[in-house]
Design a protein around this motif. Structure first.
Motif, PDB file in Angstrom:
ATOM      1  N   UNK A  61     -11.343  10.671  16.580  1.00 23.87           N
ATOM      2  CA  UNK A  61     -11.832  11.777  17.402  1.00 23.87           C
ATOM      3  C   UNK A  61     -11.186  13.185  17.255  1.00 23.87           C
ATOM      4  N   UNK A  62      -9.978  13.119  16.672  1.00 25.96           N
ATOM      5  CA  UNK A  62      -9.308  14.445  16.223  1.00 25.96           C
ATOM      6  C   UNK A  62      -9.730  14.745  14.848  1.00 25.96           C
ATOM      7  N   UNK A  63     -10.207  14.148  14.038  1.00 20.45           N
ATOM      8  CA  UNK A  63     -10.352  14.522  12.833  1.00 20.45           C
ATOM      9  C   UNK A  63      -9.231  14.364  11.844  1.00 20.45           C
ATOM     10  N   UNK A  64      -8.184  13.537  12.160  1.00 18.22           N
ATOM     11  CA  UNK A  64      -7.319  13.313  10.863  1.00 18.22           C
ATOM     12  C   UNK A  64      -7.750  13.261   9.405  1.00 18.22           C
ATOM     13  N   UNK A  65      -7.030  13.570   8.571  1.00 17.20           N
ATOM     14  CA  UNK A  65      -7.377  13.317   7.002  1.00 17.20           C
ATOM     15  C   UNK A  65      -6.538  12.270   6.512  1.00 17.20           C
ATOM     16  N   UNK A  66      -6.939  11.481   5.587  1.00 13.83           N
ATOM     17  CA  UNK A  66      -6.609  10.153   5.200  1.00 13.83           C
ATOM     18  C   UNK A  66      -6.805  10.131   3.533  1.00 13.83           C
ATOM     19  N   UNK A  67      -5.454   9.648   2.864  1.00 18.71           N
ATOM     20  CA  UNK A  67      -6.224   9.362   1.488  1.00 18.71           C
ATOM     21  C   UNK A  67      -6.172   7.841   1.170  1.00 18.71           C
ATOM     22  N   UNK A  68      -7.050   7.520   0.210  1.00 16.99           N
ATOM     23  CA  UNK A  68      -7.131   6.144  -0.190  1.00 16.99           C
ATOM     24  C   UNK A  68      -6.472   5.897  -1.274  1.00 16.99           C
ATOM     25  N   UNK A  69      -5.294   4.947  -1.015  1.00 17.03           N
ATOM     26  CA  UNK A  69      -4.245   4.606  -2.068  1.00 17.03           C
ATOM     27  C   UNK A  69      -4.676   3.425  -2.612  1.00 17.03           C
ATOM     28  N   UNK A  70      -4.954   3.295  -3.987  1.00 14.00           N
ATOM     29  CA  UNK A  70      -5.125   1.962  -4.866  1.00 14.00           C
ATOM     30  C   UNK A  70      -4.057   1.163  -4.736  1.00 14.00           C
ATOM     31  N   UNK A  71      -4.242  -0.125  -5.150  1.00  9.92           N
ATOM     32  CA  UNK A  71      -3.389  -1.210  -5.441  1.00  9.92           C
ATOM     33  C   UNK A  71      -2.608  -1.099  -6.524  1.00  9.92           C
ATOM     34  N   UNK A  72      -1.375  -1.042  -6.818  1.00 11.80           N
ATOM     35  CA  UNK A  72      -0.556  -0.883  -8.091  1.00 11.80           C
ATOM     36  C   UNK A  72       0.040  -2.529  -8.080  1.00 11.80           C
ATOM     37  N   UNK A  73      -0.649  -3.164  -9.109  1.00 18.86           N
ATOM     38  CA  UNK A  73      -0.374  -4.527  -9.238  1.00 18.86           C
ATOM     39  C   UNK A  73       0.973  -4.850  -9.829  1.00 18.86           C
ATOM     40  N   UNK A  74       1.581  -3.770 -11.086  1.00 21.25           N
ATOM     41  CA  UNK A  74       2.691  -3.934 -11.607  1.00 21.25           C
ATOM     42  C   UNK A  74       3.887  -3.625 -10.602  1.00 21.25           C
ATOM     43  N   UNK A  75       3.712  -2.657  -9.864  1.00 24.72           N
ATOM     44  CA  UNK A  75       4.664  -2.278  -8.864  1.00 24.72           C
ATOM     45  C   UNK A  75       4.987  -3.236  -7.991  1.00 24.72           C
ATOM     46  N   UNK A  76       3.782  -4.003  -7.431  1.00 25.74           N
ATOM     47  CA  UNK A  76       3.975  -5.163  -6.400  1.00 25.74           C
ATOM     48  C   UNK A  76       4.718  -6.316  -6.939  1.00 25.74           C
ATOM     49  N   UNK A  77       4.254  -6.518  -8.383  1.00 26.15           N
ATOM     50  CA  UNK A  77       5.034  -7.768  -9.086  1.00 26.15           C
ATOM     51  C   UNK A  77       6.528  -7.420  -8.805  1.00 26.15           C
ATOM     52  N   UNK A  78       7.037  -6.105  -9.146  1.00 28.20           N
ATOM     53  CA  UNK A  78       8.338  -5.828  -9.318  1.00 28.20           C
ATOM     54  C   UNK A  78       8.881  -5.909  -7.914  1.00 28.20           C
ATOM     55  N   UNK A  79       8.417  -5.399  -6.708  1.00 29.78           N
ATOM     56  CA  UNK A  79       8.772  -5.321  -5.388  1.00 29.78           C
ATOM     57  C   UNK A  79       8.927  -6.926  -4.996  1.00 29.78           C
ATOM     58  N   UNK A  80       7.948  -7.843  -5.571  1.00 28.39           N
ATOM     59  CA  UNK A  80       8.140  -8.886  -4.823  1.00 28.39           C
ATOM     60  C   UNK A  80       9.473  -9.583  -5.016  1.00 28.39           C
ATOM     61  N   UNK A  81      10.142  -9.227  -6.043  1.00 30.17           N
ATOM     62  CA  UNK A  81      11.406  -9.793  -6.476  1.00 30.17           C
ATOM     63  C   UNK A  81      12.283  -9.464  -5.487  1.00 30.17           C
ATOM     64  N   UNK A  82      12.315  -8.498  -4.980  1.00 36.08           N
ATOM     65  CA  UNK A  82      13.430  -7.932  -3.876  1.00 36.08           C
ATOM     66  C   UNK A  82      13.091  -8.803  -2.746  1.00 36.08           C
ATOM     67  N   UNK A  83      14.301  -8.898  -1.929  1.00 41.80           N
ATOM     68  CA  UNK A  83      14.319  -9.514  -0.673  1.00 41.80           C
ATOM     69  C   UNK A  83      13.871  -8.592   0.365  1.00 41.80           C
ATOM     70  N   UNK A  84      13.398  -9.315   1.592  1.00 43.82           N
ATOM     71  CA  UNK A  84      13.062  -8.438   2.613  1.00 43.82           C
ATOM     72  C   UNK A  84      13.946  -7.244   3.090  1.00 43.82           C
ATOM     73  N   UNK A  85      15.344  -7.520   3.118  1.00 42.70           N
ATOM     74  CA  UNK A  85      16.423  -6.388   3.235  1.00 42.70           C
ATOM     75  C   UNK A  85      16.319  -5.372   2.397  1.00 42.70           C
TER      76      UNK A  85
END
Length: 237
Positions: A61-85
């Motif tokens: 209703x207020x007209x905020x602007x947003x960007x579409x961010x694509x998935x980064x498969x390689x980055x996700x694979x690296x981050x998956x190796x890290x713990x939640x903390x």
């Protein structure tokens, strides 16, 4: 299909528009909302936006602007190796964690990091431009005690009327538990129960608390909207 109220058919939009397990975000919602909004207005009708979180309501209703961010498969694979903390610490080093849902699950933290990195690397990224909509805001004002009672009653009715069976059916169809947990609230806690992580009564009590907390955060958001100059007409049921 339409709702029927006192014998009058009321058409609805943006319900059941994606498959269970699919990720849906504010960027996609704004695109879908603007498409439907324009269609309704072009037909000379007055759209009513009912429900949804304060963030989603204010965004469209207020007209905020947003960007579409694509998935980064390689980055996700690296981050998956890290713990939640480790993931939470990494995200905290990149932004202030005002939105606690970003750290609700590991997938959410990874997605939040993915977005932050993309925004840093792509300052020229494509933006979805919204537009302010002249809106009359009407809110339902009930006491805290009544809100708690209604939340508990609604949850108990949903549990009796097949909510657990619905989630079990989705799991049986092969949807990953983490994909349902990602949605939060009912899907999250019922999935944790069905996968053996919670006892039934533990699930019910934790879910009640989570919904109460969510409702409280929404009221805080609406008060924030008022401080930002939005006039909300509060009415009693």
């Amino acid at each position: 299909a339409d709702y029927e109220v006192n014998g009058i058919r009321v058409p609805y939009h943006l319900i059941d528009i994606v498959e269970a397990g699919e990720k849906y975000n504010l960027f996609r919602y704004q695109k879908d909302f603007l498409r439907v909004y324009r269609d309704i207005r072009e037909r000379g009708k007055m759209p009513i936006l009912c429900g949804g979180s304060g963030l989603y309501i204010e965004a469209v209703t207020k007209g905020y602007s947003f960007a579409e961010v694509p998935e980064n498969i390689e980055l996700r694979k690296d981050l998956e190796q890290m713990s939640m903390e480790e993931l939470v610490r990494k995200l905290e080093s990149m932004k202030s964690l005002h939105n606690k849902t970003d750290i609700d699950t590991k997938k959410r933290v990874i997605r939040a990091i993915e977005i932050e990195i993309y925004q840093q690397d792509n300052p020229e990224m494509r933006i979805l431009e919204g537009f302010p909509i002249v809106t009359r805001f009407i809110g339902m004002m009930i006491s805290r005690e009544e809100r708690v009672r209604r939340i508990d009653q609604r949850l108990e009715e949903r549990l009796r009327n097949g909510m657990i069976e619905e989630v079990k059916t989705l799991l049986d169809k092969g949807i990953a538990p983490d994909d349902l947990i990602y949605y939060g609230l009912e899907y999250k806690y019922v999935t944790l129960y069905l996968t053996g992580h919670l006892e039934y009564m533990e699930m019910v009590e934790k879910l009640k608390v989570a919904i109460h907390q969510f409702a409280k955060r929404q009221m805080t958001w609406f008060r924030g909207m008022e401080r930002r100059g939005v006039k909300i007409e509060w009415v009693k049921p």
